[in-house]
Design a protein around this motif. Structure first.
Motif, PDB file in Angstrom:
ATOM      1  N   ARG A 186       0.810  -1.215   0.000  1.00 28.39           N
ATOM      2  CA  ARG A 186       0.000   0.000   0.000  1.00 28.39           C
ATOM      3  C   ARG A 186       0.845   1.268   0.000  1.00 28.39           C
ATOM      4  NH1 ARG A 186      -5.450  -0.359   1.104  1.00 28.39           N
ATOM      5  NH2 ARG A 186      -6.215  -2.476   1.392  1.00 28.39           N
ATOM      6  N   TRP A 210       3.830   3.949  -1.846  1.00 31.54           N
ATOM      7  CA  TRP A 210       4.135   4.516  -3.154  1.00 31.54           C
ATOM      8  C   TRP A 210       5.125   3.635  -3.922  1.00 31.54           C
ATOM      9  CZ3 TRP A 210       2.392   7.350  -6.783  1.00 31.54           C
ATOM     10  CH2 TRP A 210       3.235   7.973  -7.700  1.00 31.54           C
ATOM     11  N   ILE A 247       3.728   1.325  -6.468  1.00 32.44           N
ATOM     12  CA  ILE A 247       2.989   1.891  -7.598  1.00 32.44           C
ATOM     13  C   ILE A 247       3.904   2.390  -8.715  1.00 32.44           C
ATOM     14  CG2 ILE A 247       1.319   3.656  -8.291  1.00 32.44           C
ATOM     15  CD1 ILE A 247       0.344   3.654  -5.383  1.00 32.44           C
ATOM     16  N   TRP A 248       4.890   3.228  -8.355  1.00 31.11           N
ATOM     17  CA  TRP A 248       5.596   3.915  -9.429  1.00 31.11           C
ATOM     18  C   TRP A 248       6.508   3.022 -10.290  1.00 31.11           C
ATOM     19  CZ3 TRP A 248      10.780   4.285 -10.147  1.00 31.11           C
ATOM     20  CH2 TRP A 248      11.620   4.067  -9.058  1.00 31.11           C
ATOM     21  N   LEU A 252      -3.230  -4.162  -4.861  1.00 33.33           N
ATOM     22  CA  LEU A 252      -3.234  -2.716  -4.687  1.00 33.33           C
ATOM     23  C   LEU A 252      -4.647  -2.241  -4.356  1.00 33.33           C
ATOM     24  CD1 LEU A 252      -0.393  -2.862  -5.947  1.00 33.33           C
ATOM     25  CD2 LEU A 252      -0.933  -0.767  -7.180  1.00 33.33           C
ATOM     26  N   TYR A 268      -9.107   1.999  -4.564  1.00 32.34           N
ATOM     27  CA  TYR A 268      -9.280   3.434  -4.782  1.00 32.34           C
ATOM     28  C   TYR A 268      -8.211   3.990  -5.735  1.00 32.34           C
ATOM     29  CZ  TYR A 268      -5.529   4.233  -1.330  1.00 32.34           C
ATOM     30  OH  TYR A 268      -4.336   4.248  -0.656  1.00 32.34           O
ATOM     31  N   LEU A 269      -7.055   3.331  -5.816  1.00 29.79           N
ATOM     32  CA  LEU A 269      -6.024   3.780  -6.741  1.00 29.79           C
ATOM     33  C   LEU A 269      -6.490   3.630  -8.185  1.00 29.79           C
ATOM     34  CD1 LEU A 269      -2.796   2.316  -5.083  1.00 29.79           C
ATOM     35  CD2 LEU A 269      -3.530   4.701  -5.161  1.00 29.79           C
ATOM     36  N   GLY A 315      -7.271   6.564 -10.680  1.00 31.99           N
ATOM     37  CA  GLY A 315      -6.586   6.559 -11.970  1.00 31.99           C
ATOM     38  C   GLY A 315      -7.561   6.634 -13.127  1.00 31.99           C
TER      39      GLY A 315
END
Length: 370
Positions: A136, A138, A141-142, A180, A183-184, A188
């Protein structure tokens, strides 16, 4: 007491029901290509059949590759294919207005097809290495977002909107399955919706025309809307049982463009009707279902994500193509795998099947030892 077996043990352990399903789908596709050529094996059915035999053997060979190889090779494969995509931009062969291929003299390869597989392997490998406590953050994600974005941009430059969308969809699917937060993806999606005008302005003129045609195909029935209009006519005229083998007027009279490639489903439904269409759809559903079950049986995070990602890659091929030929999505040039004439999609799907068989073999081998 059982009698002697004349089938080698490695072959006996293959998922033959699934492989026979694949052979059945492809054989039906060859029958459709034979009809589309006016009842001739050439130029499509014979070469497609020979191509399938090669890829079928390749899939069986890949099933013998140790599961650990895919884990080790995932990121190197991604880097190699990414370099090939860059070379396409610099040295690529131009055909049909697009620069998508590398001509090596003895063979012409399309690296963007290989990236559909590479992105699933790479993102699965990333989350396999990522500690569960960071899912959860960053950090989760990146890196995969960059890994997905780079090839997607390169493929868009070719230009090839359909393949770029499949690369993005495959990568995002693995990210979602990795856990993940929902809400991401919602956020998005909203951000993407807000960026639609900007993205639309960056599309080539023919791509913008495809979007307008999708929204209102009747506005230019003899121009940009011709493909979709003729496809709908072919599908609708097939009725429940179809016009009969070798009796498809839309395809045989050349009203239906690309009736042996992107719009082969419309060619088939015109002759085989709703019954034939449902048979093909059910066949692909069973194939994807097998792939998902392979992922459920797998005992490692990498294998679960890879099998599920590859199964959904096959699903996206089928879903996008069917939506396209039925006028439910813009024409983006995605073929129907195992059916459409051409080797790229068939090769990709057979590699997916080979890798999933490799994962399944490893899972069954470990369960038999426990």
């Amino acid at each position: 007491m059982t009698g002697p077996s004349f089938v080698p043990a490695p072959l006996a352990r293959l998922p033959w029901k699934m492989l026979l399903l694949v052979v059945g789908i492809t054989t039906f596709g060859l029958v459709v290509l034979y009809s589309a050529a006016g009842g001739h094996l050439r130029p499509w059915a014979m070469s497609q059949g020979l191509r399938f035999c090669v890829f079928f053997v390749m899939a069986i060979v890949l099933s013998r590759v140790p599961e650990g190889f895919w884990k080790t090779a995932a990121i190197p494969i991604y880097v190699i294919v990414l370099v090939l995509l860059i070379l396409v931009e610099l040295l690529g062969f131009v055909g049909g207005g697009s620069q998508r291929w590398l001509d090596l003299g003895f063979i012409r390869i399309q690296p963007s097809e290989m990236m559909k597989l590479a992105i699933v392997l790479t993102v699965a490998r990333f989350y396999d290495l990522l500690p569960a406590s960071h899912i959860r953050s960053w950090t989760a994600i990146w890196p995969p977002a960059v890994a997905i974005g780079l090839p997607a941009i390169l493929v868009l430059l070719q230009p090839d909107l359909g393949t770029a969308l499949m690369i993005i969809a495959g990568g995002l699917t693995v990210m979602f399955l990795a856990g993940l937060p929902l809400y991401l993806f919602v956020g998005g999606g909203l951000a993407l919706a807000a960026a639609v005008p900007i993205v639309f302005s960056m599309l080539h003129e023919y791509q913008q025309k495809r979007v307008f045609t999708f929204l209102d195909p009747e506005s230019d029935p003899l121009g940009a809307g011709y493909h979709i209009s003729q496809s709908k006519i072919a599908i609708g005229s097939g009725g429940i049982f179809g016009k009969g083998f070798l009796n498809g007027s839309q395809s045989h009279l050349d009203y239906l463009p690309e009736g042996h490639t992107d719009f082969v489903f419309a060619t088939m439904v015109e002759e085989w009707g709703l019954i034939g269409g449902l048979a093909v759809i059910i066949g692909f559903i069973m194939l994807v279902r097998w792939g998902v079950r392979v992922g459920q049986r797998a005992d490692s995070r990498f294998s679960r994500l890879t099998a599920a990602g590859l199964a959904t890659t096959i699903f996206f091929y089928v879903a996008i193509n069917l939506a396209m030929v039925m006028g439910m999505a813009p024409v983006v040039g995605i073929p129907l795998p195992l059916f459409s004439f051409g080797g790229s999609a068939m090769m990709t799907v057979m590699i997916c099947i080979g890798i999933m068989m490799s994962i399944d073999r490893a899972s069954k081998g470990k369960s038999s030892l426990n």
